[in-house]
Structure formats: C-alpha cells, structure tokens
Write an enzyme that holds these catalytic residues in place. Sequence first.
Site, short mmCIF file in Angstrom:
data_model
loop_
_atom_site.label_atom_id
_atom_site.label_comp_id
_atom_site.label_asym_id
_atom_site.label_seq_id
_atom_site.Cartn_x
_atom_site.Cartn_y
_atom_site.Cartn_z
N THR A 107 10.12 36.20 -0.30
CA THR A 107 10.48 34.69 0.41
C THR A 107 10.16 34.63 1.92
OG1 THR A 107 12.11 34.25 -1.40
CG2 THR A 107 12.16 32.94 0.53
N HIS B 151 1.10 30.50 0.72
CA HIS B 151 2.15 29.71 0.98
C HIS B 151 2.24 29.29 2.46
CE1 HIS B 151 5.93 27.86 1.44
NE2 HIS B 151 6.42 28.82 2.27
#
EC number: 1.1.1.37
Length: 327
Positions: A129, A187
């Site tokens: 993440t 991302h």
Amino acid sequence: MTQTPVKIAVTGAAGQICYSLLFRIASGSLLGDTPIELRLLEITPALKALEGVVMELDDCAFGNLVNIEIGDDPKKVFDGVNAAFLVGAMPRKAGMERSDLLTKNGAIFTAQGKALNDVAADDVRVLVTGNPANTNALIAATNAVDIPNNHFAALTRLDHNRAKTQLARKTGKTVNDVRHMTIWGNHSSTQYPDVFHAEVAGQKATNLVNEAWIENEFIPTVAKRGAAIIDARGASSAASAANATVECMRDWMGSTPEGDWVSMAIPSDGSYGVPEGLISSFPVTITNGKVEIVQGLDIDDFSRAKIDASAKELADERDAVKELGLI
C-alpha cells in the site's frame, strides 16, 4: 483441535493508515472468525507510539486476535507470516527529487523483500500500500528471490472503489449496482479508470454517461482524488486506504464475487500490451486465492493510449530503480 492462527504482518503500524487498518483486520473484516496473530513492524523511534496502538487493540477485546508481536527487525516480525501488508513507506516531501524518493523507499523495500524471502511462510501473500506502491512492490518482489512473483501485489482497490462511487453518483444508482469497473496501470495520476466495460444496474455504463464526462470529469476526479482529500482535510486518505487494503487482501485470500471483477496491481504477463514483469493494475477475478487477469476485453484507441501512458510511467520507474541498483 484448536485452529492455528493466521500470522499477519503489517508495516508502518503506528501510522495513520494502520490506525484504521489494524482494527479492521482484528475485528474480523479480513478473515471473519479465523484466529489471527498480528506482527507489527515500525522504525525504532515509533515503537513507543506503537505500544499505545497495541494497548488500544488489547482494549477492544477482539475474540479472534490471539497474539500481537511488535518490533523493528523485519526478520523477526515476518517470521512465519502468511500475509504481509507493506504500508510503511517514505512520503515525498517538499523539494524532494523523485530519485531521492525511490532511493529511500528502495532501501526499505529491498530489506523487507529479503526478510520475507528468508522467514515468511511459503504461502505468504504480500500487498503493498505504501507509495509509490507499484514500484515498491516490484522492488520487494525482486529481492524475494525464492517467493513467486505472483505472491506480490500493489493496491489499486482504492482507485477502483473511488471510480465505482463516482459512476454510481453520476447515474443515480448505488455502488452495489456497478459492476466490471477497471483500473489500469500505475497507482498515480496516470492511472486509467475505465468505464467502457462497466455496467450499472445491468445497463452498459457508456449508454448512461457521455464521453465528455468520462474524459473531463470522471477520469481526473478519480486520478486526483488523493490530492483533493489532502487539500480538504490537510492529510492524506487513511481510512479509505485501509478499507481498500482489507478488501483487496480479503478477496485475494478468498474469491471475488460471481459475475464481477476487481482491480489489482499484479506482475504483468504481457496481457493487453503491458510489458511483462511490470506491476500494473488489471481487471482480475480470484477463485480460492488464484488470481487471473480478465481476458478478451476490447480496447479502443482512447483506452489504448491511456493504458500505454501509464505502462510507460511504470517502465520509467522500473528503469530508474534499476539504475539505482535496487533491482
């Protein structure tokens, strides 16, 4: 016979995202009633704060949380873990060059990849993440030479969820009505939220929204949502990132819903022209832990250009960390 606890490692465990994430994992959002043991990693100066988080976890009296270990040594914390959430990363600060950011994160994810390689369980799944998530995942995977690459992924579920919400709002429906949303690529602001395969309450999304909205509102809103949240609350998205992280790993350790797919950044096998080995977001289905890229989707010229642009950014990041000797 007592069930053996699933060992779950979380890095950056005293940080903002983990202040939401840990309580979601411990309360059963990840594995239901399955007993779990949390292994929490932090840098040495943050261990005191982490002790406070552990006190709060204790005070919740979660029935399935059987043990918590904390530490600053990844080789000890990762010992025997079945799942690893790599949340901790060096944030980009004002005046910091991209190469500085890659170097600092490279050191973190090189060490963690090597530690996972040495001590994690054979079935370990590693979800990154911490940003830049795709390239951090590539660094960790490359340094975990004995762990198959398909045991590593990066989070694009937050982008996927953001995109579903925007489409549901625009069409006056709920997120439960939205299926087949896709995030391609990195991302980052080059990501491509793709509605051309999506359905809303059984109707093709492209019959309900026009191309001007897709290009001028939908894509920029999703891609720049993180920056908008920082502007609004003075801090980056934490609770929503934690939620997406739990959802991604929950599906990865189980299965995606019948008749739908999710977005997940995984090592490319060359599908849709994304260079092999790049960790890029794709539409995927998961069956009993096995991830497969959805095949056979038609990609028009507009989508092709968007996918290629994000893949180029990923290739540039890969080349930069290669030059720095990190992979």
